[in-house]
Design an enzyme around this catalytic site. Sequence first.
Site, mmCIF file in Angstrom:
data_model
loop_
_atom_site.group_PDB
_atom_site.id
_atom_site.type_symbol
_atom_site.label_atom_id
_atom_site.label_comp_id
_atom_site.label_asym_id
_atom_site.label_seq_id
_atom_site.Cartn_x
_atom_site.Cartn_y
_atom_site.Cartn_z
ATOM 1 N N ASP A 29 0.865 -1.185 0.000
ATOM 2 C CA ASP A 29 0.000 0.000 0.000
ATOM 3 C C ASP A 29 0.896 1.228 0.000
ATOM 4 O O ASP A 29 1.853 1.323 0.773
ATOM 5 C CB ASP A 29 -0.900 0.000 1.240
ATOM 6 C CG ASP A 29 -1.983 1.073 1.150
ATOM 7 O OD1 ASP A 29 -3.174 0.701 1.119
ATOM 8 O OD2 ASP A 29 -1.640 2.273 1.128
ATOM 9 N N GLN A 91 -14.331 2.622 1.994
ATOM 10 C CA GLN A 91 -13.755 2.093 0.757
ATOM 11 C C GLN A 91 -13.466 3.230 -0.212
ATOM 12 O O GLN A 91 -14.355 4.032 -0.534
ATOM 13 C CB GLN A 91 -14.690 1.071 0.096
ATOM 14 C CG GLN A 91 -14.027 0.388 -1.108
ATOM 15 C CD GLN A 91 -14.856 -0.734 -1.725
ATOM 16 O OE1 GLN A 91 -16.036 -0.913 -1.398
ATOM 17 N NE2 GLN A 91 -14.237 -1.477 -2.636
ATOM 18 N N HIS A 97 -10.171 -5.571 -2.131
ATOM 19 C CA HIS A 97 -8.806 -5.734 -1.609
ATOM 20 C C HIS A 97 -8.857 -5.933 -0.107
ATOM 21 O O HIS A 97 -9.756 -5.449 0.577
ATOM 22 C CB HIS A 97 -7.930 -4.523 -1.949
ATOM 23 C CG HIS A 97 -8.519 -3.217 -1.525
ATOM 24 N ND1 HIS A 97 -9.510 -2.582 -2.243
ATOM 25 C CD2 HIS A 97 -8.273 -2.437 -0.458
ATOM 26 C CE1 HIS A 97 -9.839 -1.465 -1.631
ATOM 27 N NE2 HIS A 97 -9.105 -1.351 -0.535
ATOM 28 N N HIS A 99 -6.476 -5.449 3.304
ATOM 29 C CA HIS A 99 -5.273 -4.831 3.879
ATOM 30 C C HIS A 99 -4.640 -5.795 4.877
ATOM 31 O O HIS A 99 -5.328 -6.307 5.774
ATOM 32 C CB HIS A 99 -5.635 -3.565 4.667
ATOM 33 C CG HIS A 99 -6.215 -2.448 3.877
ATOM 34 N ND1 HIS A 99 -5.480 -1.340 3.508
ATOM 35 C CD2 HIS A 99 -7.462 -2.236 3.392
ATOM 36 C CE1 HIS A 99 -6.260 -0.492 2.857
ATOM 37 N NE2 HIS A 99 -7.475 -1.014 2.775
HETATM 38 P P1 AMP Z 1 -9.581 1.413 0.906
HETATM 39 O O1 AMP Z 1 -9.703 2.783 1.515
HETATM 40 O O2 AMP Z 1 -9.824 0.293 1.856
HETATM 41 O O3 AMP Z 1 -10.403 1.318 -0.362
HETATM 42 O O4 AMP Z 1 -8.050 1.245 0.540
HETATM 43 C C1 AMP Z 1 -7.484 1.646 -0.668
HETATM 44 C C2 AMP Z 1 -6.008 1.668 -0.464
HETATM 45 O O5 AMP Z 1 -5.369 1.719 -1.717
HETATM 46 C C3 AMP Z 1 -5.516 2.882 0.331
HETATM 47 O O6 AMP Z 1 -4.904 2.440 1.552
HETATM 48 C C4 AMP Z 1 -4.507 3.538 -0.607
HETATM 49 O O7 AMP Z 1 -3.363 3.990 0.060
HETATM 50 C C5 AMP Z 1 -4.166 2.408 -1.557
HETATM 51 N N1 AMP Z 1 -3.720 2.839 -2.868
HETATM 52 C C6 AMP Z 1 -4.360 3.683 -3.711
HETATM 53 N N2 AMP Z 1 -3.651 3.824 -4.849
HETATM 54 C C7 AMP Z 1 -2.539 3.035 -4.724
HETATM 55 C C8 AMP Z 1 -1.429 2.749 -5.556
HETATM 56 N N3 AMP Z 1 -1.298 3.286 -6.777
HETATM 57 N N4 AMP Z 1 -0.486 1.887 -5.103
HETATM 58 C C9 AMP Z 1 -0.607 1.333 -3.879
HETATM 59 N N5 AMP Z 1 -1.637 1.567 -3.046
HETATM 60 C C10 AMP Z 1 -2.592 2.405 -3.457
#
Ligand code: AMP
Length: 136
Positions: A29, A91, A97, A99
Amino acid sequence: MSCIFCKIRDGEIPSYKIYEDDKVLAFLDITQATKGHTLIIPKRHVKNVFDLPEDVAADLFRRIPKIANALKNTFNPIGLNIINNNDKPLQSVFHYHVHLVPRYEKDEMVISFPNHMKDYDEKDYQALVNQVKINI
Ligand code: AMP
Ligand code: ZN
């Protein structure tokens, strides 16, 4: 397709991949909420848990212990949280996904479960069970 995780899957945007096979991809992440904070996604685009087919869920979750143990053996955390956000309020990327968040002493992560036990008696718990059972 404008999905950022599909683009990561397809190599159209860069990522720090730690594991990949025919079903799943795991990558760091970008925020690194804690050291080693990792996302694992199904290669198949699915919006969130409400759309997740059982076989896609099975393929993803059976890989989680392997990734969790790799993080544990690499970073020596005191523990690890597995978190998945679906729709509001948290989200932000609409490709399913999970974490994996290694935990360390004084790591500034905050996860809080409020305790509302005082608001429920035996009948209230049973009513909740009865309501949900109708929908399974
Ligand atoms: P969520 O809020 O559970 O939908 O988590 C989405 C996650 O994706 C967040 O923790 C972001 O930091 C992560 N994220 C978004 N874009 C990228 C990226 N290009 N590479 C790695 N992580 C990302
Ligand atoms: Zn996607």
